[in-house]
Structures are given as C-alpha cells and as structure tokens.
Design a protein around this motif. Structure first.
Motif, PDB file in Angstrom:
ATOM      1  N   CYS A  82       0.944  -1.181  -0.107  1.00  0.00           N
ATOM      2  CA  CYS A  82      -0.155   0.057  -0.016  1.00  0.00           C
ATOM      3  C   CYS A  82       0.941   1.267   0.193  1.00  0.00           C
ATOM      4  O   CYS A  82       0.405   2.216  -0.865  1.00  0.00           O
ATOM      5  CB  CYS A  82      -0.788   0.091   1.262  1.00  0.00           C
ATOM      6  SG  CYS A  82      -2.154  -1.266   1.176  1.00  0.00           S
ATOM      7  N   TRP A  87      -0.923   4.681  -2.223  1.00  0.00           N
ATOM      8  CA  TRP A  87      -2.097   5.049  -1.072  1.00  0.00           C
ATOM      9  C   TRP A  87      -1.547   5.978   0.056  1.00  0.00           C
ATOM     10  O   TRP A  87      -0.229   6.023   0.196  1.00  0.00           O
ATOM     11  CB  TRP A  87      -2.136   3.810  -0.238  1.00  0.00           C
ATOM     12  CG  TRP A  87      -3.035   2.710  -0.994  1.00  0.00           C
ATOM     13  CD1 TRP A  87      -2.392   1.929  -2.311  1.00  0.00           C
ATOM     14  CD2 TRP A  87      -4.506   2.472  -1.070  1.00  0.00           C
ATOM     15  NE1 TRP A  87      -3.532   1.114  -2.568  1.00  0.00           N
ATOM     16  CE2 TRP A  87      -4.798   1.596  -2.129  1.00  0.00           C
ATOM     17  CE3 TRP A  87      -5.451   2.644  -0.337  1.00  0.00           C
ATOM     18  CZ2 TRP A  87      -6.012   0.668  -2.309  1.00  0.00           C
ATOM     19  CZ3 TRP A  87      -6.809   2.043  -0.456  1.00  0.00           C
ATOM     20  CH2 TRP A  87      -6.980   1.246  -1.300  1.00  0.00           C
ATOM     21  N   THR A  88      -2.382   6.810   0.632  1.00  0.00           N
ATOM     22  CA  THR A  88      -1.672   7.590   1.432  1.00  0.00           C
ATOM     23  C   THR A  88      -2.330   7.137   2.874  1.00  0.00           C
ATOM     24  O   THR A  88      -3.239   6.661   3.300  1.00  0.00           O
ATOM     25  CB  THR A  88      -2.843   8.676   1.394  1.00  0.00           C
ATOM     26  OG1 THR A  88      -2.539   9.523   0.124  1.00  0.00           O
ATOM     27  CG2 THR A  88      -2.355  10.097   2.319  1.00  0.00           C
ATOM     28  N   PHE A 108      -4.715   3.046   5.344  1.00  0.00           N
ATOM     29  CA  PHE A 108      -4.452   3.728   4.250  1.00  0.00           C
ATOM     30  C   PHE A 108      -5.760   4.391   3.183  1.00  0.00           C
ATOM     31  O   PHE A 108      -6.689   3.755   3.439  1.00  0.00           O
ATOM     32  CB  PHE A 108      -3.677   3.061   3.321  1.00  0.00           C
ATOM     33  CG  PHE A 108      -2.329   2.651   3.770  1.00  0.00           C
ATOM     34  CD1 PHE A 108      -1.228   3.414   3.303  1.00  0.00           C
ATOM     35  CD2 PHE A 108      -1.773   1.705   4.745  1.00  0.00           C
ATOM     36  CE1 PHE A 108      -0.067   3.440   3.862  1.00  0.00           C
ATOM     37  CE2 PHE A 108      -0.535   1.437   5.101  1.00  0.00           C
ATOM     38  CZ  PHE A 108       0.476   2.076   4.633  1.00  0.00           C
ATOM     39  N   LYS A 110      -6.996   5.929  -0.551  1.00  0.00           N
ATOM     40  CA  LYS A 110      -6.768   6.173  -1.924  1.00  0.00           C
ATOM     41  C   LYS A 110      -7.835   6.798  -2.778  1.00  0.00           C
ATOM     42  O   LYS A 110      -8.980   6.324  -2.514  1.00  0.00           O
ATOM     43  CB  LYS A 110      -6.254   4.811  -2.783  1.00  0.00           C
ATOM     44  CG  LYS A 110      -5.839   5.230  -3.987  1.00  0.00           C
ATOM     45  CD  LYS A 110      -5.178   3.910  -4.617  1.00  0.00           C
ATOM     46  CE  LYS A 110      -4.495   4.346  -5.854  1.00  0.00           C
ATOM     47  NZ  LYS A 110      -4.050   2.997  -6.424  1.00  0.00           N
TER      48      LYS A 110
END
Length: 221
Positions: A82, A87-88, A108, A110
C-alpha cells in the motif's frame, strides 16, 4: 480518575470507543440479536490520532505519561504494497498489546476517479469466505449476502473423510470402485457450483447499471 497522568487524547478515544460499543449493543438488543444481557468486552484496542504516534522506518513513537517511547516494528508486506502503491497513510491508528508484543494497525486511503461518464452509480464488491458485501454509491448503503460457504466446505470435508475411512479399510484406496461411487453420490462439485451460480445471479440483479469495483481475486477463486 485512576490514571490522571494519561494524555487526554487517550481518554477521548476510550470514551468514543465505549460509546460506539454501547450504541451497537443497544441496537442488537433491540432487534433481539444480542447474545448476552449485558455488554461484554472480549476484544480491545487503543485508538490514537496523529498527536499520539509518529511512524518512521525504524519503528513507531508513542506518547505516554512518561514522555515519548520508541518501539521497533516489523512491517507487514501488505504495508509496503500500500505504501508503494500510491495509497496515503491516515493520521489515525490503533494499537493492541498482546503479551510483550505490540500490534499497530494503520489505515491507508486512496482517491479513485471514475472515468466513465455513462453512469453515475458505483458498486464496490467485497467477497469474503461466508458473505459478499456490495456497497452502493451515491446511496451510501451496503447490502450483505450471507453464503456460509465455509460451513458447507467443512461439512463435505468431514463426510468425505468418513466415507474414505469406511471403504478404504475394506477394499483399499487404489482402484476402489465402491469408494468412487460413494464419493460421486455426495455431489459436492454440483452443490458448490449451484451456490456460486445463484450468488452470481443475485449479484447481477442488484448491479443493474453502474460501474463495478471488484477486488483482485486469485485465478483459482
């Protein structure tokens, strides 16, 4: 207060977690689905926001009543998938202490853009062992289809083991015609295929129009 030196953020997270559990228990009890008369906590975890933890490649720093402490971590391969997949990492996290080991659960996020302009509806499908959950957007509602497929698989496994044990003792395994006939009468493959086909037809009836977002499934699913 028993522990006045604990950071107030932990107290706030504990109150929010307790209120959510109590609200969920009251809903289940009102519907008659609660298994106990009183609320019981079997699993627990501690929530923390970005002011209580800091993540680095060496480990995690947690805020305590004695200041910040450093704890080394072993990152799961899904974390790197991830992290390197666009992904953040969210600011909130949860951790759980089991014995001398600390488990940190991160979230995560996104953002996904819908390229299709022909439909305004989006369906997200999550396939699990015993159910299939369909999320409908923009209605913001979820539909769960219970399959109980794992119980069926285990049931056939136990029946198959008893049949093999019975006929193998008498006639052996190799070229055992009676064993093959007894296993064929179970119709295990046909029953599983029928369940999957009914599930597919029911899913298609729900997904009449729109964009379908499906998780990546193995080839032999």
């Amino acid at each position: 207060m028993k522990y006045p030196e604990i950071p107030t953020h932990y107290i706030h997270e504990a109150i929010r977690d307790a209120s959510q559990r109590l609200k969920s228990f009251k809903k289940l009890k009102k519907k008659g689905l609660a298994k106990t008369n009183k609320l019981m906590i079997r699993r627990w975890s501690v929530g923390c926001d970005n002011q209580l933890w800091k993540l680095s490649f060496e480990g995690v720093r947690l805020a305590t009543h004695d200041g910040w402490i450093n704890i080394p971590l072993y990152f799961h391969k899904l974390f790197w998938r991830c992290y390197n997949g666009g992904w953040t990492l969210r600011s909130s996290a949860r951790w759980k202490l089991v014995g001398s080991k600390l488990y940190l659960y991160v979230v995560f996020m996104k953002n996904i853009e819908v390229r299709s302009v022909y439909s305004a509806k989006i369906y997200g499908i999550d396939i699990n062992e015993n159910n299939v959950t369909i999320y409908c957007y923009p209605e913001n509602k979820a539909i769960t289809i219970i399959t109980n497929l794992s119980k069926i698989v285990l049931g056939y496994a136990y029946r198959r083991a008893r049949i093999q044990q019975k006929w193998s003792k008498l006639f052996g395994v190799k070229d055992n015609r009676r064993l093959k006939i007894a296993l064929r009468k179970l119709r295990e493959r046909n029953v599983k295929r029928d369940i999957k086909q009914k599930l597919a037809r029911l899913t298609i009836d729900i997904l009449k129009d729109g964009v379908v977002v499906l998780e990546k499934l193995p080839k032999r699913f």
